[in-house]
Design an enzyme around this catalytic site. Structure first.
Site, mmCIF file in Angstrom:
data_model
loop_
_atom_site.group_PDB
_atom_site.id
_atom_site.type_symbol
_atom_site.label_atom_id
_atom_site.label_comp_id
_atom_site.label_asym_id
_atom_site.label_seq_id
_atom_site.Cartn_x
_atom_site.Cartn_y
_atom_site.Cartn_z
ATOM 1 N N ARG A 56 34.991 35.557 75.598
ATOM 2 C CA ARG A 56 34.010 35.199 74.574
ATOM 3 C C ARG A 56 32.772 34.630 75.249
ATOM 4 N NH1 ARG A 56 35.891 31.184 69.840
ATOM 5 N NH2 ARG A 56 35.714 29.678 71.532
ATOM 6 N N TYR A 103 37.537 36.832 33.250
ATOM 7 C CA TYR A 103 36.937 38.146 33.486
ATOM 8 C C TYR A 103 38.009 39.231 33.619
ATOM 9 C CZ TYR A 103 32.376 36.002 34.491
ATOM 10 O OH TYR A 103 31.188 35.331 34.401
ATOM 11 N N MET A 106 32.740 31.778 39.964
ATOM 12 C CA MET A 106 31.817 31.117 40.873
ATOM 13 C C MET A 106 31.868 29.593 40.720
ATOM 14 S SD MET A 106 27.687 31.511 41.205
ATOM 15 C CE MET A 106 27.757 33.246 41.622
#
Length: 383
Positions: free
Chosen positions: A135, A275, A323
């Site tokens: 990395r 929903y 949300m």
């Protein structure tokens, strides 16, 4: 700042954890408190204040922005080390304020020298070397040039530390890879010493490595998840337990996340909740709406399966996590009402919801859940 939930930080739990870590590592090993990712969601300002009061004097961050928050909070009372991003335009502030930082490529090394020379101050460096993580870190073939440069510019550069990072020490599946990294790091350290350049300290261990590979503790350990009262993985916890006669968890969770019921309503059998059509009531139900959603860090992947505590009982998330809101089933809680306490992480009466339990209902890691908790939620130190 949100007022729809609260994060509580338990000072006595943290003091317990630090006490355990100090006893485990011994007096000579420095504990660097890793507070990247908003202190793993605990809140950098609040957390470092509490940690400092509990005796921690060294903090590791990812970037300069985090370093500035720690610096503002603690002024010059603690050592700050940046493990990741230091942009060229930030080098002057870093060096001027004696903030230590990882160096893992030639450009950062040379730029650090130039800025230090300009300021007539020494840059405090931790040379990161590549041992197998692939990395960041200097490759072995670059080390001769690094050593030559550090010697040449010793008037402007302080070689504070030699460091590396292990690739998955939390899993026994990575044992061979990590073992090879340890050997390579020891070889690199010996190479530096052979060339008459010895760092003040060596450090390589994160929480997992410090338990799974005790030889990695060296002069300093960079402890993240364990100081917050959580284990890097079940394997690390089991490894610790197998090494002790006392088979109890020595760590205590520091964080509690609370909210409150926003509204309560009845839903008839056969109706959908929220929903879409992901959840249909199979009986007459009572639903509580909680003002917490994925914008606050409660993952949408916990739709129809997350758990919260209300009146000391586990309640299931039903429908999709929105949300800003989610709904939970309180059909069997006749006493539940608006403004009653809801615990998302923590203990209520006899039951607890741990951070680790979230991985039972989604593919989230401890680290992921915590660092996604909104910074706008107020943090409060208790006890």
């Amino acid at each position: 700042m949100h007022t729809n939930s609260l994060i509580e930080l338990d000072r006595s739990a943290y003091q317990n954890n630090i006490g355990f870590l100090k006893k485990t590592f011994g007096k000579k090993v420095i504990i660097s408190s890793v507070v990247k990712g908003n202190a793993y969601g605990h809140g950098v300002q609040e957390f470092v204040s509490m940690a400092f009061e509990c005796g921690v004097k060294h903090f590791s961050v990812f970037d300069v922005q985090e370093a500035k928050v720690v610096k503002t909070t603690l002024t010059n009372k603690a050592t700050i080390m940046v493990m990741g991003l230091v942009q060229d335009e930030d080098l002057e502030w870093v060096i001027q304020n004696d903030v230590e930082f990882f160096v893992f490529d030639k450009s950062r090394l040379t730029n650090a020298m130039k800025v230090a020379k300009k300021l007539d101050r020494k840059a405090i460096l931790h040379i990161e070397v590549e041992t197998g993580m692939n990395r960041t870190g200097f490759d072995k073939k670059e080390l001769n040039a690094v050593i030559t440069y550090l010697k040449k510019e010793e008037q402007h550069l302080t070689f504070k530390g030699l460091c590396t990072h292990y690739a998955g020490a939390e899993s026994i599946a990575n044992y061979y890879r990590v073992d090879q990294q340890i050997k390579k790091f020891e070889e690199i350290y010996a190479f530096f010493c052979k060339n008459n350049l010895k760092p003040q300290i060596r450090h390589s261990a994160c929480s997992a490595a410090s338990i799974m590979f005790p030889q990695t503790r060296m002069d300093m350990v960079r402890i993240g998840i364990m100081q917050y009262g959580l284990w890097p993985s079940p394997e690390v916890f089991v490894t610790y337990l197998n090494s002790k006669k006392n088979k109890t968890d020595p760590l205590q969770r520091v964080i509690t996340w609370k909210s409150a019921i926003m509204s309560v309503k009845k839903v008839n059998s056969g109706e959908f909740i929220g929903y879409g059509t992901s959840f249909m009531a199979k009986r007459k139900m009572t639903i509580a709406t909680i003002p917490i959603g994925y914008c606050h860090g409660y993952s949408r992947s916990l739709s129809n399966q997350g758990r919260v505590l209300i009146h000391g009982q586990r309640c299931v998330v039903v429908g999709s996590v929105n949300m800003n809101m989610m709904t939970v089933d309180i059909t069997d809680l006749e006493m539940a009402k608006k403004e009653d306490e809801v615990v998302l992480i923590g203990t209520q009466k006899e039951l607890s919801i741990s951070v680790a339990s979230f991985s039972d209902f989604s593919d989230q890691l401890n680290y992921e859940l915590l660092t996604r908790i909104s910074k706008a939620i107020p943090r409060k130190i208790i006890k």
